[in-house]
Design a protein around this motif. Structure first.
Motif, PDB file in Angstrom:
ATOM      1  N   LYS A 176     -29.240  61.249  -4.041  1.00  0.00           N
ATOM      2  CA  LYS A 176     -30.297  60.465  -3.413  1.00  0.00           C
ATOM      3  C   LYS A 176     -30.187  60.541  -1.902  1.00  0.00           C
ATOM      4  O   LYS A 176     -31.191  60.720  -1.197  1.00  0.00           O
ATOM      5  CB  LYS A 176     -30.208  59.011  -3.884  1.00  0.00           C
ATOM      6  N   VAL A 177     -28.971  60.423  -1.387  1.00  0.00           N
ATOM      7  CA  VAL A 177     -28.755  60.513   0.059  1.00  0.00           C
ATOM      8  C   VAL A 177     -29.157  61.880   0.589  1.00  0.00           C
ATOM      9  O   VAL A 177     -29.825  62.010   1.620  1.00  0.00           O
ATOM     10  CB  VAL A 177     -27.265  60.238   0.392  1.00  0.00           C
ATOM     11  N   ALA A 178     -28.756  62.924  -0.121  1.00  0.00           N
ATOM     12  CA  ALA A 178     -28.947  64.293   0.369  1.00  0.00           C
ATOM     13  C   ALA A 178     -30.265  64.920  -0.078  1.00  0.00           C
ATOM     14  O   ALA A 178     -30.496  66.100   0.189  1.00  0.00           O
ATOM     15  CB  ALA A 178     -27.776  65.163  -0.107  1.00  0.00           C
ATOM     16  N   HIS A 179     -31.127  64.144  -0.734  1.00  0.00           N
ATOM     17  CA  HIS A 179     -32.353  64.716  -1.309  1.00  0.00           C
ATOM     18  C   HIS A 179     -33.173  65.477  -0.280  1.00  0.00           C
ATOM     19  O   HIS A 179     -33.652  66.591  -0.526  1.00  0.00           O
ATOM     20  CB  HIS A 179     -33.197  63.616  -1.945  1.00  0.00           C
ATOM     21  N   GLY A 180     -33.341  64.895   0.907  1.00  0.00           N
ATOM     22  CA  GLY A 180     -34.146  65.554   1.930  1.00  0.00           C
ATOM     23  C   GLY A 180     -33.563  66.881   2.356  1.00  0.00           C
ATOM     24  O   GLY A 180     -34.292  67.875   2.513  1.00  0.00           O
ATOM     25  N   HIS A 181     -32.249  66.935   2.525  1.00  0.00           N
ATOM     26  CA  HIS A 181     -31.611  68.177   2.957  1.00  0.00           C
ATOM     27  C   HIS A 181     -31.587  69.209   1.839  1.00  0.00           C
ATOM     28  O   HIS A 181     -31.726  70.411   2.098  1.00  0.00           O
ATOM     29  CB  HIS A 181     -30.200  67.888   3.468  1.00  0.00           C
ATOM     30  N   ILE A 182     -31.414  68.750   0.612  1.00  0.00           N
ATOM     31  CA  ILE A 182     -31.489  69.674  -0.520  1.00  0.00           C
ATOM     32  C   ILE A 182     -32.884  70.269  -0.607  1.00  0.00           C
ATOM     33  O   ILE A 182     -33.053  71.477  -0.800  1.00  0.00           O
ATOM     34  CB  ILE A 182     -31.117  68.941  -1.831  1.00  0.00           C
ATOM     35  N   SER A 183     -33.889  69.430  -0.434  1.00  0.00           N
ATOM     36  CA  SER A 183     -35.283  69.909  -0.478  1.00  0.00           C
ATOM     37  C   SER A 183     -35.548  70.923   0.620  1.00  0.00           C
ATOM     38  O   SER A 183     -36.143  71.983   0.384  1.00  0.00           O
ATOM     39  CB  SER A 183     -36.245  68.719  -0.350  1.00  0.00           C
TER      40      SER A 183
END
Length: 259
Positions: A176-183
């Motif tokens: 959840k924390v890293a969702h933006g960077h994973i995306s």
């Protein structure tokens, strides 16, 4: 059943609350899920509806459930929310936190893969097979958002197959924390076919090592995957920096020449 003299038998509502809480911890019911109807859940647990209502009130007081008027009781995301919310902002603004996040992901996910390969049951393998098949189905021509979601679900299936509730919940929080960077990373990889195929192969290697009960190989494949993500994020950051420089040059060139 013998009890220590003077010991009090647990109240029915407390025992029911503990059973529901255990299901939340193990991920049988997830944040956002609605509990079965009061009638069905009371019958399943073999308790009266008043005892069930009291148990639900106890869990609501702990912040694990919330009740909507005429909408039943739902599981909250309390176990993850207080961890994720401040870190999402920190991750967006600090490159060193991004590096630390990847380092922590390597530690957590490689251990999750090791334990999953060592502990997974036939049911876990079936669920992991389904998660991997769903991910594979997204690689060729599917909308990118669907691929991102399938990627996250695959990694969560591994965490749950580790049979460690803290690993499962921490992985969900980290994703959840890293969702933006994973995306962002997947969007950058998507048009680069060679890199996209590498990513696909890494997920397959992790999946096979787990389902074939090869813990060391599973952990190694998971670490290699995070190393690849770290490398790609570095490439993406460098490409963005070069683009920013080019845009500044272009804007400068468009300015009127002064005498």
């Amino acid at each position: 059943m013998n009890r220590t003299p003077g010991a009090r038998a647990p109240r029915i509502a407390d025992a029911v609350a503990a059973k529901i809480e255990q299901r939340i911890l193990e991920g049988t019911i997830r944040p956002g899920d609605r509990l079965p109807s009061e009638r069905d859940l009371a019958a399943e647990l073999g308790v009266s509806r008043p005892s069930l209502r009291e148990a639900i009130q106890k869990l609501a007081a702990k912040g694990l459930l919330h009740t909507r008027e005429r909408g039943g009781s739902h599981v909250t995301d309390r176990l993850a929310a207080h961890f994720a919310d401040p870190w999402q902002e920190m991750l967006a603004g600090h490159a060193d936190v991004q590096r630390d996040m990847l380092e922590f992901r390597a530690l957590l996910e490689s251990q999750a893969a090791y334990w999953a390969a060592d502990r997974c049951t036939d049911v876990d393998i079936q669920l992991l097979d389904e998660a991997h098949a769903a991910l594979e189905a997204q690689y060729d021509g599917a909308p990118l958002e669907a691929c991102i979601d399938a990627d996250l679900q695959f990694h969560q299936a591994i965490a749950e197959a580790s049979h460690n509730v803290l690993v499962s919940h921490l992985c969900a929080s980290i994703m959840k924390v890293a969702h933006g960077h994973i995306s962002d990373n997947l969007r950058a990889l998507h048009p680069r076919r060679h890199r996209w195929d590498q990513l696909r192969g890494q997920h397959r290697a992790i999946w096979l090592a787990i389902r074939e009960h090869r813990p060391e190989d599973a952990a190694r494949a998971s670490r290699a995957h995070i190393d690849f993500v770290r490398e790609c994020m570095g490439e993406n950051a460098l490409a963005e920096e070069r683009r920013a420089v080019a845009l500044r040059r272009s804007a400068q060139a468009a300015q009127p020449t002064r005498a």
